[in-house]
Structure formats: C-alpha cells, structure tokens
Design a protein around this motif. Structure first.
Motif, PDB file in Angstrom:
ATOM      1  N   ALA A   8       0.940  -1.203   0.105  1.00 29.44           N
ATOM      2  CA  ALA A   8      -0.131  -0.208  -0.233  1.00 29.44           C
ATOM      3  C   ALA A   8       0.911   1.207  -0.100  1.00 29.44           C
ATOM      4  O   ALA A   8       0.552   2.236  -0.576  1.00 29.44           O
ATOM      5  CB  ALA A   8      -0.865  -0.004   1.190  1.00 29.44           C
ATOM      6  N   ILE A   9       1.768   1.164   0.708  1.00 32.44           N
ATOM      7  CA  ILE A   9       2.709   2.559   0.862  1.00 32.44           C
ATOM      8  C   ILE A   9       3.551   2.636  -0.400  1.00 32.44           C
ATOM      9  O   ILE A   9       3.686   3.788  -1.008  1.00 32.44           O
ATOM     10  CB  ILE A   9       3.808   2.199   2.127  1.00 32.44           C
ATOM     11  N   GLY A  10       4.057   1.256  -1.018  1.00 27.36           N
ATOM     12  CA  GLY A  10       4.730   1.258  -2.435  1.00 27.36           C
ATOM     13  C   GLY A  10       3.866   2.046  -3.335  1.00 27.36           C
ATOM     14  O   GLY A  10       4.216   2.799  -4.049  1.00 27.36           O
ATOM     15  N   LEU A  11       2.557   1.490  -3.520  1.00 24.91           N
ATOM     16  CA  LEU A  11       1.711   2.019  -4.455  1.00 24.91           C
ATOM     17  C   LEU A  11       1.357   3.426  -4.154  1.00 24.91           C
ATOM     18  O   LEU A  11       1.266   4.467  -5.257  1.00 24.91           O
ATOM     19  CB  LEU A  11       0.170   1.330  -4.446  1.00 24.91           C
ATOM     20  N   ALA A  12       1.133   3.876  -3.079  1.00 21.89           N
ATOM     21  CA  ALA A  12       0.817   5.255  -2.705  1.00 21.89           C
ATOM     22  C   ALA A  12       1.985   6.376  -3.182  1.00 21.89           C
ATOM     23  O   ALA A  12       1.794   7.213  -3.733  1.00 21.89           O
ATOM     24  CB  ALA A  12       0.535   5.552  -1.209  1.00 21.89           C
ATOM     25  N   GLY A  13       3.289   5.937  -3.149  1.00 24.21           N
ATOM     26  CA  GLY A  13       4.566   6.417  -3.601  1.00 24.21           C
ATOM     27  C   GLY A  13       4.513   6.309  -4.919  1.00 24.21           C
ATOM     28  O   GLY A  13       5.393   7.429  -5.699  1.00 24.21           O
ATOM     29  N   CYS A  14       3.975   5.568  -5.931  1.00 21.33           N
ATOM     30  CA  CYS A  14       4.008   5.626  -7.398  1.00 21.33           C
ATOM     31  C   CYS A  14       2.920   6.289  -7.859  1.00 21.33           C
ATOM     32  O   CYS A  14       2.885   6.418  -8.908  1.00 21.33           O
ATOM     33  CB  CYS A  14       3.877   4.310  -7.561  1.00 21.33           C
ATOM     34  N   GLN A  15       2.010   7.251  -6.921  1.00 20.56           N
ATOM     35  CA  GLN A  15       0.880   7.706  -7.431  1.00 20.56           C
ATOM     36  C   GLN A  15       1.380   9.136  -8.256  1.00 20.56           C
ATOM     37  O   GLN A  15       2.438   9.750  -7.873  1.00 20.56           O
ATOM     38  CB  GLN A  15      -0.224   8.594  -6.507  1.00 20.56           C
ATOM     39  N   SER A  16       0.778   9.333  -9.502  1.00 22.94           N
ATOM     40  CA  SER A  16       1.317  10.478 -10.280  1.00 22.94           C
ATOM     41  C   SER A  16       0.599  11.669  -9.851  1.00 22.94           C
ATOM     42  O   SER A  16      -0.638  11.583  -9.518  1.00 22.94           O
ATOM     43  CB  SER A  16       1.443  10.186 -11.808  1.00 22.94           C
ATOM     44  N   LYS A  17       0.974  12.844 -10.129  1.00 18.82           N
ATOM     45  CA  LYS A  17       0.326  14.212  -9.928  1.00 18.82           C
ATOM     46  C   LYS A  17       0.319  14.968 -11.446  1.00 18.82           C
ATOM     47  O   LYS A  17       1.098  15.064 -12.002  1.00 18.82           O
ATOM     48  CB  LYS A  17       1.093  14.910  -8.981  1.00 18.82           C
ATOM     49  N   VAL A  18      -1.101  15.172 -11.523  1.00 16.63           N
ATOM     50  CA  VAL A  18      -1.310  15.833 -12.867  1.00 16.63           C
ATOM     51  C   VAL A  18      -1.727  17.414 -12.513  1.00 16.63           C
ATOM     52  O   VAL A  18      -2.506  17.713 -11.492  1.00 16.63           O
ATOM     53  CB  VAL A  18      -2.621  15.378 -13.492  1.00 16.63           C
ATOM     54  N   GLU A  19      -1.183  18.431 -13.307  1.00 17.63           N
ATOM     55  CA  GLU A  19      -1.303  19.620 -12.967  1.00 17.63           C
ATOM     56  C   GLU A  19      -1.424  20.432 -14.493  1.00 17.63           C
ATOM     57  O   GLU A  19      -1.157  20.128 -15.355  1.00 17.63           O
ATOM     58  CB  GLU A  19       0.148  20.476 -12.306  1.00 17.63           C
ATOM     59  N   TYR A  20      -2.152  21.467 -14.374  1.00 16.32           N
ATOM     60  CA  TYR A  20      -2.360  22.273 -15.468  1.00 16.32           C
ATOM     61  C   TYR A  20      -1.027  23.207 -15.578  1.00 16.32           C
ATOM     62  O   TYR A  20      -0.551  23.864 -14.691  1.00 16.32           O
ATOM     63  CB  TYR A  20      -3.667  23.207 -15.416  1.00 16.32           C
ATOM     64  N   GLY A  21      -0.803  23.547 -16.888  1.00 14.20           N
ATOM     65  CA  GLY A  21       0.168  24.406 -17.138  1.00 14.20           C
ATOM     66  C   GLY A  21       0.194  25.373 -18.100  1.00 14.20           C
ATOM     67  O   GLY A  21      -1.266  25.422 -18.850  1.00 14.20           O
ATOM     68  N   ASP A  22       0.798  26.205 -18.455  1.00 13.31           N
ATOM     69  CA  ASP A  22       0.660  27.418 -19.527  1.00 13.31           C
ATOM     70  C   ASP A  22       1.080  26.703 -20.873  1.00 13.31           C
ATOM     71  O   ASP A  22       1.931  26.371 -20.989  1.00 13.31           O
ATOM     72  CB  ASP A  22       1.530  28.666 -19.172  1.00 13.31           C
ATOM     73  N   ALA A  23      -0.161  26.795 -21.632  1.00 16.19           N
ATOM     74  CA  ALA A  23      -0.080  26.318 -23.059  1.00 16.19           C
ATOM     75  C   ALA A  23       1.156  26.936 -23.932  1.00 16.19           C
ATOM     76  O   ALA A  23       1.407  26.268 -24.750  1.00 16.19           O
ATOM     77  CB  ALA A  23      -1.433  26.202 -23.702  1.00 16.19           C
ATOM     78  N   THR A  24       1.579  28.187 -23.504  1.00 16.78           N
ATOM     79  CA  THR A  24       2.475  29.056 -24.413  1.00 16.78           C
ATOM     80  C   THR A  24       3.792  28.634 -23.763  1.00 16.78           C
ATOM     81  O   THR A  24       4.717  29.319 -24.247  1.00 16.78           O
ATOM     82  CB  THR A  24       2.195  30.405 -24.552  1.00 16.78           C
ATOM     83  N   GLU A  25       3.944  28.148 -22.693  1.00 16.38           N
ATOM     84  CA  GLU A  25       5.210  27.931 -22.010  1.00 16.38           C
ATOM     85  C   GLU A  25       6.270  27.068 -22.865  1.00 16.38           C
ATOM     86  O   GLU A  25       5.748  25.976 -23.601  1.00 16.38           O
ATOM     87  CB  GLU A  25       5.113  27.103 -20.537  1.00 16.38           C
TER      88      GLU A  25
END
Length: 197
Positions: free
Chosen positions: A13-30
């Motif tokens: 469970a800890i191992g799977l929690a550590g593998c979770q990805s994070k999605v964020e919005y970014g600037d499309a013109t960056e």
C-alpha cells in the motif's frame, strides 16, 4: 504469519501510494523542452511566423484590402522521420488566418460529407424541395495554401541535433502563380550527460 501478511499488505500500500502520479495544468504557451522531438512550442513558433509573414507581405496586404480572398488549406506534408500531427499545424495556421478577418476558407476535408447531405436533400424525397440547398451554388476557392515540414537529424556520440524547416506557399488557383512563400527554421540539440540523462 498474520503479522507478516499485514506488514506485506502495508508495504504494498505504501509502495503504491508512492507511485501515484500528480497532474497539474500548465501554461500552454510555456516553452516545452521535454525532448528534442517536434512539440507544442515548435507548432506555435511555426504558426506565428507563417501567419505573421503572410499577413504583413505587401502584395497580400494589398490583396486583402480589396476584399476577403477565399482560400483552402491543403494538409501540410510531413517529410520528417517523426510521426508529427501535421493536421494540427494546418488547423492552427488556418484558425489564426481566419481570425485575422482578412480571409475566408473552404474546408476541403468535408466535401464528401457536404455532397452526401446535398444528395440527401435533393434526391431522397424526404426533404421539402423549397428548403433543400441546390447543387452548384457553392463558391470556389481562389487560392490554395500548402506546405511541407522536413527535418535533418544528426547524431554524434552523446549529441543529437535536429533541424526542422517548415515551408509554406500561397498559390493563385486561376493563374498558378505563387503569391507568397516563406519558411521557418528550428534547431534543437540534445546532449547526454556522463550518466546518460
């Protein structure tokens, strides 16, 4: 044994929690520099260069002052060794030109769908003839906008150099004359570190 199973489940469970990805919005013109392949920054640079060049070219300025010429955009040909969505490049250029208010467009990708709809309206017997759109009333394009995207890739040890060149032309369909042409060049270089990153 129960403690071992519990510890194992907890570790997983800890191992799977550590593998979770994070999605964020970014600037499309960056500026995007994930790798040396063709990316969003390249698409935006090509679109801006081609549209700005065309809209400020003196003969095109004179042409658009007399009215809104009708264009069709032929899909840009991908002559690179990469899979590049040239339809996206074509769409971006067409959208920016259309939004300038100086051109009108015919969408050649929808000709078959339009033909089917007109055939349905005129020949199916299911549409009131007084509301059916008649064949032969569409307006033809006066100009064709087309282009090529090519690349040269060179590798030397730990360095990879990629050169892209986008060339576009505007042709008068009646005379066959090229009224405008320009190109945009992009060079990207990737160097690997001692540790292969």
């Amino acid at each position: 044994m129960k403690h071992f199973k519990l510890l194992f489940v907890l570790a997983v469970a800890i191992g799977l929690a550590g593998c979770q990805s994070k999605v964020e919005y970014g600037d499309a013109t960056e500026v995007e520099t994930v790798n040396e392949n063709f990316g969003s920054t390249d698409l935006q640079a090509i679109t801006d260069k081609m549209v700005d060049s065309m809209l400020t070219f003196p003969p095109i300025v004179a042409l658009t002052q007399a009215g809104r010429p009708i264009l069709f955009v032929d899909r840009i040909k991908n002559k690179t060794s990469e899979h590049i969505d040239t339809e996206s490049v074509t769409d971006s250029i067409a959208n920016k030109l259309l939004r300038s208010g100086q051109f009108r467009f015919i969408d050649m990708t929808k000709v078959d769908a339009v033909r089917k709809q007109l055939d349905y309206q005129n020949n199916s017997g299911m549409v009131d003839p007084s509301t059916a759109i008649n064949f032969g009333r569409q307006i033809g394009a006066q100009y064709m906008l087309y282009g090529n995207l090519s690349s040269i890739v060179k590798t030397d040890g730990s360095t990879k150099d990629v050169y892209y060149k986008m060339t576009m032309r505007l042709m008068d369909l009646e005379t066959g004359l090229i009224e405008w042409s320009d190109e945009k060049e992009i060079r990207k270089r990737k160097s690997k570190s001692l540790f292969g990153q």
